[in-house]
Motif scaffolding. Structure first.
Motif, PDB file in Angstrom:
ATOM      1  N   THR A 109       0.817  -1.201   0.000  1.00 59.12           N
ATOM      2  CA  THR A 109       0.000   0.000   0.000  1.00 59.12           C
ATOM      3  C   THR A 109       0.854   1.255   0.000  1.00 59.12           C
ATOM      4  OG1 THR A 109      -1.735   1.207   1.153  1.00 59.12           O
ATOM      5  CG2 THR A 109      -0.244  -0.056   2.531  1.00 59.12           C
TER       6      THR A 109
ATOM      7  N   ASP B 101      -4.373  -4.334  -6.651  1.00 53.18           N
ATOM      8  CA  ASP B 101      -4.213  -2.919  -6.297  1.00 53.18           C
ATOM      9  C   ASP B 101      -3.803  -2.106  -7.523  1.00 53.18           C
ATOM     10  OD1 ASP B 101      -3.847  -0.721  -4.200  1.00 53.18           O
ATOM     11  OD2 ASP B 101      -1.857  -0.793  -5.110  1.00 53.18           O
TER      12      ASP B 101
ATOM     13  N   ARG C 127      -8.276   1.932  -2.178  1.00 50.84           N
ATOM     14  CA  ARG C 127      -7.844   0.740  -2.922  1.00 50.84           C
ATOM     15  C   ARG C 127      -7.407  -0.362  -1.982  1.00 50.84           C
ATOM     16  NH1 ARG C 127      -4.692   3.984  -5.910  1.00 50.84           N
ATOM     17  NH2 ARG C 127      -2.809   2.929  -5.182  1.00 50.84           N
ATOM     18  N   ALA C 128      -6.594  -0.020  -1.002  1.00 52.02           N
ATOM     19  CA  ALA C 128      -6.114  -1.031  -0.046  1.00 52.02           C
ATOM     20  C   ALA C 128      -7.287  -1.665   0.699  1.00 52.02           C
ATOM     21  CB  ALA C 128      -5.127  -0.402   0.937  1.00 52.02           C
TER      22      ALA C 128
END
Length: 125
Positions: free
Chosen positions: A20, A88, A114-115
């Motif tokens: 991330t 991701d 997104r994470a």
């Protein structure tokens, strides 16, 4: 910890720890479920195909292989096996990861969203 969703979220957090853009941020699968609402118009959380393929079991699956879904040649030939890092990247820029794919989506630019979304997708079996 007996709740499979929490176990899946924990696994996703461990897998994503190094991927991330916000190091040290613990992914929140519940927030990811909220982010997924925008995806639900096209994708199911099980194995049912809609406009897009069902996302149940996406982590570890080879791209372009859901039975009954008509993929672009680009996706079928990509050779991608979906893991947290590639999901991701794909969510950030689908056309950059698989040029010529048919997903009409510009990408999710917020790295935390997104994470969290990837954390949620990892819970889908």
């Amino acid at each position: 910890m007996k709740d499979p969703r929490k176990i899946g979220a924990l696994i996703a957090m461990l897998v994503l720890a190094g991927t991330t853009a916000n190091p040290g941020y613990a992914q929140d699968a519940e927030h990811g479920k909220t982010v997924f609402k925008a995806c639900a118009a096209c994708h199911a959380t099980d194995h049912a195909n809609r406009v897009g393929p069902g996302l149940g079991g996406i982590i570890g699956r080879t791209a372009g292989t859901v039975p009954g879904f008509r993929y672009s040649d680009a996706m079928k030939k990509s050779g991608i096996v979906w893991d947290a890092k590639i999901v991701d990247a794909y969510l950030e820029s689908p056309q950059k990861v698989v040029p010529g794919n048919r997903m009409p989506y510009a990408g999710l630019k917020n790295p935390t969203d997104r994470a969290d979304l990837v954390g949620y997708l990892a819970t889908l079996k």
